[in-house]
Scaffold this motif. Structure first.
Motif, PDB file in Angstrom:
ATOM      1  N   UNK A   1       0.841  -1.207   0.000  1.00 31.04           N
ATOM      2  CA  UNK A   1       0.000   0.000   0.000  1.00 31.04           C
ATOM      3  C   UNK A   1       0.870   1.250   0.000  1.00 31.04           C
ATOM      4  N   UNK A   2       1.944   1.223   0.771  1.00 18.37           N
ATOM      5  CA  UNK A   2       2.842   2.387   0.842  1.00 18.37           C
ATOM      6  C   UNK A   2       3.497   2.657  -0.516  1.00 18.37           C
ATOM      7  N   UNK A   3       3.940   1.610  -1.206  1.00 20.69           N
ATOM      8  CA  UNK A   3       4.569   1.785  -2.520  1.00 20.69           C
ATOM      9  C   UNK A   3       3.571   2.343  -3.531  1.00 20.69           C
ATOM     10  N   UNK A   4       2.340   1.868  -3.466  1.00 21.24           N
ATOM     11  CA  UNK A   4       1.304   2.380  -4.373  1.00 21.24           C
ATOM     12  C   UNK A   4       1.039   3.849  -4.067  1.00 21.24           C
ATOM     13  N   UNK A   5       0.945   4.177  -2.790  1.00 20.75           N
ATOM     14  CA  UNK A   5       0.720   5.571  -2.383  1.00 20.75           C
ATOM     15  C   UNK A   5       1.850   6.469  -2.881  1.00 20.75           C
TER      16      UNK A   5
END
Length: 181
Positions: free
Chosen positions: A136-140
């Motif tokens: 999720x952090x990488x997508x964000x």
């Protein structure tokens, strides 16, 4: 009574992605399209860096998966340096008792396409990023938004696809939306 199909992840690593001719790519698509319609191919997509392809297939055993792969135009043209075939539950890190006997199972009275409302193009991009293994952090970070914004999109994706966790995503993506084909 027949043997229940098992979900397998097939990873094809290209020798040199820049050398793969468009005609081979088109032949690859045409080879797998009828298998997708039969429910044998349940998910596919390119690797983020373009150096390979992931295919998720439902077949009785690894030998059947290998037979399918031998017919793939990428493999026949010797564009593939490595083929890895693993049971889907192993790839996801699930124990054997959580083995996935079949990743696409229509519910009573429903078709295999569970989505009531289609994913938006943005939700589709996020779902593909999730399938590529991005957090999720990488997508964000990719979209320059907060992690919470991504979590809200993922919640909507799960709701639209009628799933409850990331491990179910590949099987739940509608054919027209889960593939680069």
């Amino acid at each position: 009574m027949g043997i229940s199909p098992v979900a397998f992840a097939v990873e094809l690593t290209f020798r040199d992605a820049r050398q793969v001719r468009r005609s081979i790519h088109l032949a690859h698509r045409e080879y797998w399209r009828p298998l997708a319609e039969q429910g044998v191919l349940v998910g596919t997509g390119p690797w983020a860096d373009g150096s390979g392809v992931l295919l998720v297939c439902q077949v009785p055993d690894e030998a059947a998966a290998r037979d399918l792969v031998r017919g793939d135009p990428y493999v026949r043209s010797q564009s593939v340096a490595e083929v890895r075939i693993r049971q889907w539950h192993v790839l996801l890190g699930l124990p054997d008792h959580e083995r996935v006997p079949s990743v696409v199972r229509p519910r009573d009275g429903q078709s295999a396409d569970r989505s009531k409302e289609p994913l938006t193009p943005h939700e589709h991009r996020i779902a593909l990023m999730m399938l590529e293994g991005m957090t999720n952090r990488q997508i964000a970070e990719h979209f320059s938004v907060s992690t919470r914004a991504v979590e809200l999109h993922i919640t909507r994706i799960y709701r639209k696809l009628d799933i409850g966790r990331r491990a179910q995503l590949a099987a739940a993506m509608p054919w027209g939306q889960r593939s680069y084909l």
